[in-house]
Design a protein around this motif. Structure first.
Motif, PDB file in Angstrom:
ATOM      1  N   ASN A  67       0.834  -1.201   0.000  1.00  0.00           N
ATOM      2  CA  ASN A  67       0.000   0.000   0.000  1.00  0.00           C
ATOM      3  C   ASN A  67       0.870   1.253   0.000  1.00  0.00           C
ATOM      4  O   ASN A  67       0.592   2.214  -0.715  1.00  0.00           O
ATOM      5  N   TYR A  68       1.932   1.224   0.797  1.00  0.00           N
ATOM      6  CA  TYR A  68       2.857   2.352   0.832  1.00  0.00           C
ATOM      7  C   TYR A  68       3.483   2.590  -0.535  1.00  0.00           C
ATOM      8  O   TYR A  68       3.541   3.720  -1.020  1.00  0.00           O
ATOM      9  N   ILE A  69       3.951   1.507  -1.171  1.00  0.00           N
ATOM     10  CA  ILE A  69       4.639   1.674  -2.452  1.00  0.00           C
ATOM     11  C   ILE A  69       3.678   2.149  -3.544  1.00  0.00           C
ATOM     12  O   ILE A  69       4.073   2.903  -4.432  1.00  0.00           O
ATOM     13  N   LEU A  70       2.411   1.765  -3.454  1.00  0.00           N
ATOM     14  CA  LEU A  70       1.405   2.284  -4.386  1.00  0.00           C
ATOM     15  C   LEU A  70       1.288   3.800  -4.232  1.00  0.00           C
ATOM     16  O   LEU A  70       1.272   4.543  -5.221  1.00  0.00           O
ATOM     17  N   GLY A  71       1.244   4.266  -2.996  1.00  0.00           N
ATOM     18  CA  GLY A  71       1.190   5.704  -2.753  1.00  0.00           C
ATOM     19  C   GLY A  71       2.457   6.414  -3.181  1.00  0.00           C
ATOM     20  O   GLY A  71       2.420   7.524  -3.719  1.00  0.00           O
ATOM     21  N   ALA A  72       3.610   5.782  -2.953  1.00  0.00           N
ATOM     22  CA  ALA A  72       4.881   6.396  -3.335  1.00  0.00           C
ATOM     23  C   ALA A  72       4.992   6.543  -4.846  1.00  0.00           C
ATOM     24  O   ALA A  72       5.436   7.586  -5.350  1.00  0.00           O
ATOM     25  N   PHE A  73       4.566   5.522  -5.579  1.00  0.00           N
ATOM     26  CA  PHE A  73       4.604   5.629  -7.039  1.00  0.00           C
ATOM     27  C   PHE A  73       3.591   6.645  -7.545  1.00  0.00           C
ATOM     28  O   PHE A  73       3.832   7.324  -8.541  1.00  0.00           O
ATOM     29  N   PRO A 121      -1.428   4.230   4.663  1.00  0.00           N
ATOM     30  CA  PRO A 121      -0.130   3.934   4.028  1.00  0.00           C
ATOM     31  C   PRO A 121      -0.025   4.507   2.610  1.00  0.00           C
ATOM     32  O   PRO A 121       1.054   4.952   2.205  1.00  0.00           O
ATOM     33  N   ILE A 122      -1.137   4.524   1.891  1.00  0.00           N
ATOM     34  CA  ILE A 122      -1.107   5.093   0.541  1.00  0.00           C
ATOM     35  C   ILE A 122      -0.844   6.590   0.617  1.00  0.00           C
ATOM     36  O   ILE A 122      -0.027   7.135  -0.133  1.00  0.00           O
TER      37      ILE A 122
END
Length: 150
Positions: A67-73, A121-122
């Motif tokens: 979820n974090y990496i989806l938000g980071a991208f 997290p996003i």
């Protein structure tokens, strides 16, 4: 070197003082600086994303890390859209588009509708590009504050 070795020719102080017929290289140089700065921001953001992704995976779970990496991208895509918008600024276009925020709204709405995604997290992943800006500003403040060697 003495003062008599220096040229006494006047130097132009503004663009109006320069001779006509010669191109002013400033826009090219400033765009090169812009692209260099954008590449640096992108690199710092990618490094931060990797470090935070691994940390979240270790301390929480893979689902939250994804979820974090989806938000980071999404944040990196937002930064790219902002860079393209800034690149187009000039005499014919004087304002930035505001449709980039729709990207964040869509990803948050998607997270609220889909049970597998978590909003916090996003959203924090999206803000990773802001951490990049803070790191850059703090680094530049300390570098410019150091005395220059003679």
């Amino acid at each position: 070197m003495s003062l008599s070795d220096q040229s006494n020719d006047p130097t132009p102080t503004t663009r109006q003082d320069t001779q006509s017929g010669f191109e002013d290289p400033e826009p090219v140089n400033s765009m090169q600086e812009f692209y260099k700065l954008y590449q640096e921001f992108l690199l710092i953001t990618l490094v931060l994303t990797g470090i935070i992704f691994i940390s979240v995976w270790i301390f929480y779970s893979l689902n939250i890390a994804l979820n974090y990496i989806l938000g980071a991208f999404t944040g990196m895509l937002y930064m790219r859209m902002l860079a393209k918008d800034v690149e187009r600024l000039g005499p014919e276009k004087r304002q930035l588009n505001k449709n980039r925020l729709a990207l964040l709204v869509v990803i948050i709405l998607l997270a609220s509708r889909w049970n597998e995604l978590q909003i916090l997290p996003i959203f924090l992943g999206f803000l990773t590009y802001k951490a990049t800006l803070i790191i850059y500003v703090v680094r530049e403040a300390f570098i410019s504050g150091l005395p220059t060697p003679r």
